[in-house]
Design an enzyme around this catalytic site. Structure first.
Site, short mmCIF file in Angstrom:
data_model
loop_
_atom_site.label_atom_id
_atom_site.label_comp_id
_atom_site.label_asym_id
_atom_site.label_seq_id
_atom_site.Cartn_x
_atom_site.Cartn_y
_atom_site.Cartn_z
CG HIS A 297 -2.58 -0.58 1.19
ND1 HIS A 297 -2.42 -1.91 2.24
CD2 HIS A 297 -3.42 -0.99 -0.04
CE1 HIS A 297 -3.54 -2.78 1.66
NE2 HIS A 297 -3.96 -2.67 0.23
CG ASP B 183 -7.73 -3.60 0.63
OD1 ASP B 183 -6.62 -2.98 1.48
OD2 ASP B 183 -6.49 -4.16 0.61
CG ASP C 256 -16.80 -1.38 -14.63
OD1 ASP C 256 -15.91 -1.78 -14.55
OD2 ASP C 256 -16.99 -1.09 -15.72
CG ASP D 123 -5.08 -1.53 -4.64
OD1 ASP D 123 -4.28 -2.39 -4.58
OD2 ASP D 123 -5.64 -1.07 -3.62
CG ASP E 283 -3.26 -11.89 -10.43
OD1 ASP E 283 -2.43 -10.48 -9.90
OD2 ASP E 283 -3.61 -12.58 -9.85
#
Lengths: 279, 279
Positions: free
Chosen positions: B65, B89, B140, B159, B162
């Site tokens: 982060h 998160d 989105d 952030d 994959d």
């Protein structure tokens, strides 16, 4: 869950583990000191383990060997006589021999079985042992350094296993004091110093111990090492007389060594500790 | 072999895996997008996984982060309006809000279930969402950026997971072009860009794509990240107008941010690529 086609190393005390997928085991030898195994993996080339711990994989060994060797070799002004303690796979030797200034390298490995496994299965590492500047001795490195003539080496590289069992004596003030004595004026020591994430206290202790042993300055470089515990590893450098964090790349001229990881800017960058290591 | 008290993530296509020892599972929710699980580990604090892949552990999330956020934020001259794509998160949000210049942060996360799991189990991360400068939108990110008013952000942070599944569109020239348009003069983008050891080609492609999208300069920083594939991770920075590798620490004055990993020297060091990335 992984089945038994995977090799797994549990990172002791850290509740974590790395696994590598295997094709087959190609070597298994119990030496007087340890169990030496070699596996063919699916994606990491060959893997050598000692007592079940990763020593080297063909895929990522370049990072560790380059970062153990080149920062120390470029910190010294003109390294001619080099001592390697451990390093039986000859990867460290290979990197040392890239330096044209080097006239003699003594590699003192406790366990000949490691070098024999390298000779059979890691020929690109073991090839370094045929260089006429290299001398291999299979004996105890602690005693070797204790008996060494004062001022007989320019650089000492400690390519050890973890500080348990036979390697424990390589993490001590007494050993570092003998190294200091064996180094000539301007001498430089570098030792593998485990993981900043898992073993920050060990790194700090090594820095203190090197100072206590008489080294003038210490510095730690760190680097990613995929198959070592936490994937993050370090090497601690001790300078007998000068600075441990000034090197021949500082002027801006990049040291010229064939490398895959190391370069002068990377060396400079690796000398900057993560914030938590400054506390 | 590890028994079923261990969580294992196989690193896809790389014949390798990391495992973390578990105490218990404390969250398991199938959202419309993915399975969100939280575990209490023995040595890594709490662990959140998405579809079985590590997103965050309490022990090592600080590195990722901090390195996603602070290099980009200090590359910008005076970041006031920040957009985070993903980052459910709230760890990225927490780091952004350490910058006093920031007036508004829009966090656009596709899956509200991730933020809800953080609210329940990662309160020190989720606390950032209560900051009056933070606005959370669960929609989105690709559409958000396409619809954003031109020049409406100073920094955009990507952030993402994959580049497969929903995140695939975040690794494309079209998306970067929309980001470029959404950035104001002097704007900076930073995106997580996977592992230098496993995904060097992806990093090079991202650098090319950012240039193709109109960014003036690109640079990649890398760092150890124990629980991500290979233990070595990267963030790629695009500068809309100026340099991506000159930052407010260059003059020597260290940027002042409470951190555990980041500092100005570390930032400078991380900008120096490993030799093989220069090829």
């Amino acid at each position: 869950m992984l089945d038994d086609t995977w090799y797994t190393e549990q990172w002791a005390g850290e509740g974590s583990a790395i696994s590598l997928e295997l094709k087959e085991q190609i070597h298994d030898f119990q030496s007087p000191y340890q169990r030496v195994e070699v596996f063919q993996t699916t994606r990491f080339g060959k893997l050598m383990t000692l007592d079940g711990l990763v020593m080297v994989t063909e895929r990522d060994e370049f990072v560790y060997h380059e970062m153990l060797v080149h920062p120390a070799m470029f910190t010294h002004a003109d390294p001619k006589r080099v001592l390697i303690i451990g390093g039986g796979d000859c990867g460290t030797l290979r990197e040392v021999l890239k330096h044209d200034s080097v006239q003699q390298v003594d590699m003192v490995e406790l366990d000949q079985a490691v070098t024999e496994a390298a000779a059979l299965h890691f020929p690109t590492l073991h090839a370094a042992s045929f260089d006429p500047r290299a001398r291999l001795y299979f004996q105890d490195g602690i005693a070797w350094v204790a008996d060494a003539e004062p001022g007989s080496y320019d650089v000492i590289l400690i390519d050890s296993t973890d500080p348990v069992g036979p390697a424990q004596g390589l993490f001590s003030v007494d050993f570092y004091r003998n190294c200091q004595r064996a180094l000539a004026s301007g001498g430089v020591l570098a030792a593998q110093s485990e993981s900043p994430l898992f073993h920050a206290d060990l790194i700090r202790a090594m820095q203190r111990d090197l100072k206590a042993a008489g080294f003038n300055d210490v510095a730690t470089v760190d680097f990613p090492q995929c198959t070592y515990p936490s994937g993050w590893w370090s090497v601690t450098i001790g300078a007998r007389d000068g600075s441990a964090s000034t090197f021949r790349g500082e002027g801006g001229a990049p040291p010229t060594i064939a490398s895959r990881y190391y370069n002068a800017a990377r060396h400079r960058g690796a000398l900057a500790p993560a914030q938590f290591m400054l506390g």
